[in-house]
Structure formats: structure tokens, C-alpha cells
Design a protein around this motif. Sequence first.
Motif, mmCIF file in Angstrom:
data_model
loop_
_atom_site.group_PDB
_atom_site.id
_atom_site.type_symbol
_atom_site.label_atom_id
_atom_site.label_comp_id
_atom_site.label_asym_id
_atom_site.label_seq_id
_atom_site.Cartn_x
_atom_site.Cartn_y
_atom_site.Cartn_z
ATOM 1 N N GLY A 401 0.809 -1.218 0.000
ATOM 2 C CA GLY A 401 0.000 0.000 0.000
ATOM 3 C C GLY A 401 0.834 1.255 0.000
ATOM 4 O O GLY A 401 0.331 2.341 -0.306
ATOM 5 N N ALA A 402 2.140 1.131 0.326
ATOM 6 C CA ALA A 402 3.006 2.304 0.321
ATOM 7 C C ALA A 402 3.192 2.869 -1.083
ATOM 8 O O ALA A 402 3.522 4.046 -1.244
ATOM 9 N N ASP A 403 2.963 2.023 -2.086
ATOM 10 C CA ASP A 403 3.068 2.501 -3.469
ATOM 11 C C ASP A 403 1.791 3.177 -3.946
ATOM 12 O O ASP A 403 1.709 3.673 -5.078
ATOM 13 N N GLY A 404 0.771 3.199 -3.092
ATOM 14 C CA GLY A 404 -0.499 3.817 -3.455
ATOM 15 C C GLY A 404 -1.371 2.973 -4.354
ATOM 16 O O GLY A 404 -2.455 3.401 -4.734
ATOM 17 N N VAL A 405 -0.909 1.756 -4.661
ATOM 18 C CA VAL A 405 -1.629 0.902 -5.607
ATOM 19 C C VAL A 405 -1.960 -0.462 -5.009
ATOM 20 O O VAL A 405 -3.102 -0.934 -5.073
ATOM 21 N N SER A 406 -0.951 -1.122 -4.422
ATOM 22 C CA SER A 406 -1.137 -2.493 -3.944
ATOM 23 C C SER A 406 -2.019 -2.526 -2.699
ATOM 24 O O SER A 406 -2.038 -1.602 -1.894
ATOM 25 N N CYS A 407 -2.752 -3.637 -2.571
ATOM 26 C CA CYS A 407 -3.651 -3.820 -1.428
ATOM 27 C C CYS A 407 -3.504 -5.254 -0.939
ATOM 28 O O CYS A 407 -3.552 -6.195 -1.735
ATOM 29 N N VAL A 424 0.893 1.597 7.390
ATOM 30 C CA VAL A 424 1.576 2.372 6.355
ATOM 31 C C VAL A 424 1.271 3.857 6.568
ATOM 32 O O VAL A 424 0.112 4.250 6.713
ATOM 33 N N LEU A 425 2.338 4.677 6.586
ATOM 34 C CA LEU A 425 2.171 6.113 6.838
ATOM 35 C C LEU A 425 1.927 6.930 5.578
ATOM 36 O O LEU A 425 1.201 7.920 5.588
ATOM 37 N N ASP A 426 2.585 6.537 4.515
ATOM 38 C CA ASP A 426 2.530 7.332 3.296
ATOM 39 C C ASP A 426 2.243 6.425 2.108
ATOM 40 O O ASP A 426 3.022 5.521 1.830
ATOM 41 N N ARG A 429 -3.905 7.631 3.204
ATOM 42 C CA ARG A 429 -5.127 6.900 2.845
ATOM 43 C C ARG A 429 -4.750 5.856 1.801
ATOM 44 O O ARG A 429 -4.756 6.106 0.594
ATOM 45 N N THR A 430 -4.407 4.687 2.273
ATOM 46 C CA THR A 430 -3.908 3.619 1.411
ATOM 47 C C THR A 430 -5.055 2.932 0.663
ATOM 48 O O THR A 430 -6.234 3.105 1.016
ATOM 49 N N PRO A 431 -4.729 2.122 -0.349
ATOM 50 C CA PRO A 431 -5.781 1.350 -1.023
ATOM 51 C C PRO A 431 -6.580 0.487 -0.051
ATOM 52 O O PRO A 431 -7.804 0.345 -0.210
ATOM 53 N N LEU A 432 -5.923 -0.080 0.966
ATOM 54 C CA LEU A 432 -6.642 -0.898 1.948
ATOM 55 C C LEU A 432 -7.653 -0.051 2.722
ATOM 56 O O LEU A 432 -8.809 -0.473 2.920
ATOM 57 N N LEU A 433 -7.255 1.121 3.156
ATOM 58 C CA LEU A 433 -8.167 1.982 3.914
ATOM 59 C C LEU A 433 -9.321 2.480 3.040
ATOM 60 O O LEU A 433 -10.457 2.586 3.512
ATOM 61 N N ARG A 434 -9.037 2.775 1.798
ATOM 62 C CA ARG A 434 -10.112 3.198 0.895
ATOM 63 C C ARG A 434 -11.109 2.062 0.694
ATOM 64 O O ARG A 434 -12.336 2.274 0.702
ATOM 65 N N ALA A 435 -10.577 0.842 0.537
ATOM 66 C CA ALA A 435 -11.461 -0.315 0.356
ATOM 67 C C ALA A 435 -12.320 -0.552 1.591
ATOM 68 O O ALA A 435 -13.519 -0.855 1.496
ATOM 69 N N ALA A 436 -11.716 -0.400 2.783
ATOM 70 C CA ALA A 436 -12.458 -0.603 4.036
ATOM 71 C C ALA A 436 -13.580 0.418 4.166
ATOM 72 O O ALA A 436 -14.719 0.078 4.525
ATOM 73 N N ALA A 437 -13.269 1.669 3.873
ATOM 74 C CA ALA A 437 -14.280 2.717 3.990
ATOM 75 C C ALA A 437 -15.422 2.498 2.996
ATOM 76 O O ALA A 437 -16.598 2.662 3.344
ATOM 77 N N GLN A 438 -15.080 2.130 1.778
ATOM 78 C CA GLN A 438 -16.104 1.894 0.761
ATOM 79 C C GLN A 438 -16.984 0.698 1.097
ATOM 80 O O GLN A 438 -18.165 0.657 0.723
ATOM 81 N N ALA A 439 -16.419 -0.283 1.834
ATOM 82 C CA ALA A 439 -17.181 -1.469 2.201
ATOM 83 C C ALA A 439 -17.998 -1.262 3.471
ATOM 84 O O ALA A 439 -18.739 -2.159 3.892
ATOM 85 N N GLY A 440 -17.862 -0.108 4.107
ATOM 86 C CA GLY A 440 -18.603 0.154 5.337
ATOM 87 C C GLY A 440 -17.855 -0.222 6.592
ATOM 88 O O GLY A 440 -18.439 -0.285 7.682
ATOM 89 N N GLY A 441 -16.550 -0.471 6.463
ATOM 90 C CA GLY A 441 -15.739 -0.761 7.638
ATOM 91 C C GLY A 441 -15.219 0.522 8.275
ATOM 92 O O GLY A 441 -15.405 1.626 7.751
ATOM 93 N N ALA A 443 -12.043 2.567 8.997
ATOM 94 C CA ALA A 443 -10.672 2.670 8.510
ATOM 95 C C ALA A 443 -9.857 3.592 9.413
ATOM 96 O O ALA A 443 -10.227 4.748 9.638
ATOM 97 N N ILE A 444 -8.730 3.074 9.944
ATOM 98 C CA ILE A 444 -7.873 3.846 10.845
ATOM 99 C C ILE A 444 -6.507 4.005 10.189
ATOM 100 O O ILE A 444 -5.819 3.025 9.897
ATOM 101 N N SER A 445 -6.125 5.237 9.979
ATOM 102 C CA SER A 445 -4.876 5.550 9.293
ATOM 103 C C SER A 445 -3.656 5.187 10.125
ATOM 104 O O SER A 445 -3.678 5.225 11.369
ATOM 105 N N GLY A 446 -2.555 4.895 9.427
ATOM 106 C CA GLY A 446 -1.287 4.662 10.105
ATOM 107 C C GLY A 446 -0.818 5.863 10.888
ATOM 108 O O GLY A 446 -0.032 5.734 11.831
ATOM 109 N N LEU A 447 -1.293 7.061 10.512
ATOM 110 C CA LEU A 447 -0.922 8.249 11.278
ATOM 111 C C LEU A 447 -1.465 8.195 12.704
ATOM 112 O O LEU A 447 -0.862 8.762 13.625
ATOM 113 N N ALA A 448 -2.616 7.530 12.901
ATOM 114 C CA ALA A 448 -3.160 7.392 14.257
ATOM 115 C C ALA A 448 -2.235 6.530 15.098
ATOM 116 O O ALA A 448 -1.945 6.840 16.259
ATOM 117 N N HIS A 449 -1.764 5.409 14.507
ATOM 118 C CA HIS A 449 -0.793 4.574 15.213
ATOM 119 C C HIS A 449 0.484 5.357 15.471
ATOM 120 O O HIS A 449 1.046 5.323 16.574
#
Length: 483
Positions: A401-407, A424-426, A429-441, A443-449
Motif C-alpha cells: 500500500g506504500a506505493d499507493g496501488v497495492s492492497c 503504512v504512513l505514506d 489513505r492507502t488502497p486498503l483503507l479506501r477499500a475498508a471505507a467503501q465497504a462500510g468498515g 478505517a484507521i490511518s497509520g498516522l493514528a498509530h
Amino acid sequence: MLCVTGNERSVAELVRRIESAPEVGLHEVRLDLLEGIPSGVCGRLPGREKLIVTCRPKREGGGWDGAEERRVRRLREAVEAGVGWIDVEGSTPGELLEELLGMPGPTRRIVSAHPAAGDGETALGVLARLGAHRAHVLKLALPIEDAADLAALRDAAAATRRKVVAIGTGPAGVLSRVAYRAFGSEWTYVAADERSRTAAGQWTLAEARRAGLDRQAPRVYGLLGGPAALRSPGPRVYNALLSRSGQSAAYVALPTSRPGPVLELLRAEVLAGLSVTMPHKEAVRDLLDEEAPSARRAGSVNTIVPVAGRLVGHSTDGAGALGALGGPAAVAGRRVVVLGAGGAARAVARALLDAGATVTLAARRSGRAAAVAEALGAGWVEWSEAAALPFDVLVNATPLGADGVSCPVADAATLAGRVVLDLVLDPPRTPLLRAAAQAGGRAISGLAHWAHQGAAQMRLLAGLALDPADLLRAAEAPAGGEG
């Protein structure tokens, strides 16, 4: 001492810069960057006794592409005008160089070298070559691509036994600019402002003053990691917070593939403490004198604190993950899948287990996942089987996800109603987090950690009591927006 430099194209701009900061120790005058060099210009500049005049040729990264005789003539005029210093490259043709160095007058001479990346000559070799000339100061601006090479630069400067300015150029060399006294340098170069930088890694005058570089040697903390260390919000956020705390302190990125020499700089008190990020969280364990209980339980280290000459490793990664997820009560009794088996994954899994969660690990190297799971008392599955597991919480502790593409999750539907934390920090908003939000999950950013582990980390390193919420806001603010 600070030497302010700039990339002015006109004499008027140069004069304005010098007059705007008359109190600093030195000002560099880059004749090679001016559009046309009027005859006798140095005699008309204010504060001549504080000026370092140079006319750097293109072969050494400067802007001058004219004849050497004309270039040397400009520097001769500077000596005749009585400026404080001239800086002349050791690569200047012999007779012309010796003519400049032998001119009478109070002007002091710097003999310098600005090798290109990959030149192959060692710092010690370059300084030995420069040392053959009559000069008051030897200056070496050496490209640094791996922060481990800063140790050799410092050793070379010390071995020279001459007055030096030893600069590691580039983002990986910032430590040599900030802790310049520890590198034996007489001064450090800072840009007049953001637009005036003449070299990568150069701080501005305002940044240097906030860290106290003009008053005393600051305590310098570093982020030890791979290339991704350069993209961390840490230096930007922590430098702002350290200045507000009243401490003379700084925080710099130290990207390296060889952590050993960087830890030697910590032992030598060039550094006051280290944060540690991928891929060194496990590798540094063998280089330490002691591990705190948090590091022993986690099986990894993300913070190194020197105590009475001993290097002590700590881990705040697990506490950071728990904080980002809402605390121990939020995960107790929950089914958690942790993707990854590196240092961060170990620490997070350990903290989740201690909080009462059921933890299953999955990694692309199944043998590694099995070994870590056995050491922690967690479960594990093959990477391909992770998506089929029932879970309540998913933590991604891989670089995917750091490449902005892989999930790391192929089927976004599995994230519906789940809590997903991506370390992942940068990008934030990674592909995984975007997918989680779109699915209704959730999503907690790596910046929170990062904010939660960072608050605990800076308490250990600098004694600062920071609110993770404040750290998160600062990290999410645009560059320059943290004040």
C-alpha cells in the motif's frame, strides 16, 4: 556559528539578504549564481568582514561555466576588497590556486571540494588532498546517500587535525548540518528562507534558530530506518513541538541500510536518542546493551535511549496500536488478523494478545509467520488463507500500500463492518483503507498509530508529555501548517 546563504540572481537581492540578517556570523556570496558580476561588486557589499565569497564552477555543482582565469579574477577582486573569506575549490588549476592563496591581506582562505555522488574518493582522501594547500579552513561537501557514511565523514574530519567544515549533502546528511559542532565544523550553512536553498538537506535560518543552532549544540534525535524514513512526518512535527517546548533540540531522518555506524554516533553522543522504523526494528536488537521489558516482550525495538553510556531498547509500537484502536477494552475478546511478521507486527500482536484478543498472523513468508506466532503464542495461517478467516479487526503491518496501488486484501467485501488499521504512513489513505471505507468498515490511518506510539516514544527520548491527538493533527496538517 551560522553562515547564511542564498541563490540570489541580482546584487540588489543579495544586499537585501545581507542587510536583513546583520547579526549572523557569516553570509555566503555566490558570485556564480548572479546574472552578470559587476566589476568591484564585493567592495560595495555591506558587512564585508562577515562575507564568504565564492564562485563555484559547474564541475563542482556551481553555476560558473566561464574561463578559469576570469573566475579567479573575481575572487582576487574579493580579496582586494577586504572580504572576510574567500572559498576556492581545490580543483582550481595549480598556479591560479596558489596565486589566490598567497595574496596578501586579511582575507582568510577556504579550500573546498564538492565531489559528485559516486566519485569514489573517501572523505579522508579528499581532506588529505585539500590539506596540501595553505588554507585557514578545509571544506568538504560530500554527497551522503546512506546515513551510516556520516560516521566516516566525522572520523575523517577529526583525523585531519585542521579547521574544517564537513558537510554531508542530501537529505541523508542533515545530521552533519544540525550537529555540525560534533562533526568538527567551524560553522554550518543555512538558507535565508525556503526559496533560497542552495543544496538538498539545507535548513533555513528560521529552522536553525528554532532549534537553537545559533546559541548552542542542540540535542539531536534521529529516525533510523530505510528510505521511507525520509517520508515520515516525524522531523516536521517533532521539530515544531521541540521548539515550542523551549528545548534546544532537533529531530532528523537517518535513512540507512547499515544501522551499526549510526548507533556508534549515538554512543559518541552525536545523537541523543533514536526512533527506529522499518526495516531495522529487529536487526538493532543485537547492537544494544540492554532491552526494556517492552522490547523483550515485543521481540523488536522502535526506540533507543542512551542511559549512562549504555544503549537501551524500548518498544512503543504495541501501545501505539492499542491507542489507535481505542484501548485494550476495544480489542479484548476480539478476533484480530495481523498481516506481516516483522518487528512492528510482532510488537502489535504481543500487545493485542496481552489485551485479551485472539490473534492470527499471516505473512508472505509463511515460515516467518509460523516462527513469530509460535514465539508469541498466537495462531497463523498461510497468506492466501488470511482473507477467508473470520475476524473483527485487521491490522496491516506490511509495506503493501506504500506505493499507493497495492492492497493486501483482494476482496473488499470481507472488510464490511470490520475495523481496519493500516500501519503504512505514506500515503495516509492507502488502497486498503479506501477499500475498508467503501465497504462500510472503520478505517484507521497509520498516522493514528504513529501519533500514539510517537507520544510514548518522545516521552522516553525527550521527556515530553505529548497528546496523541495533537500529534495526529500536526501530522495531518499540510507542510508548514504546524507553525
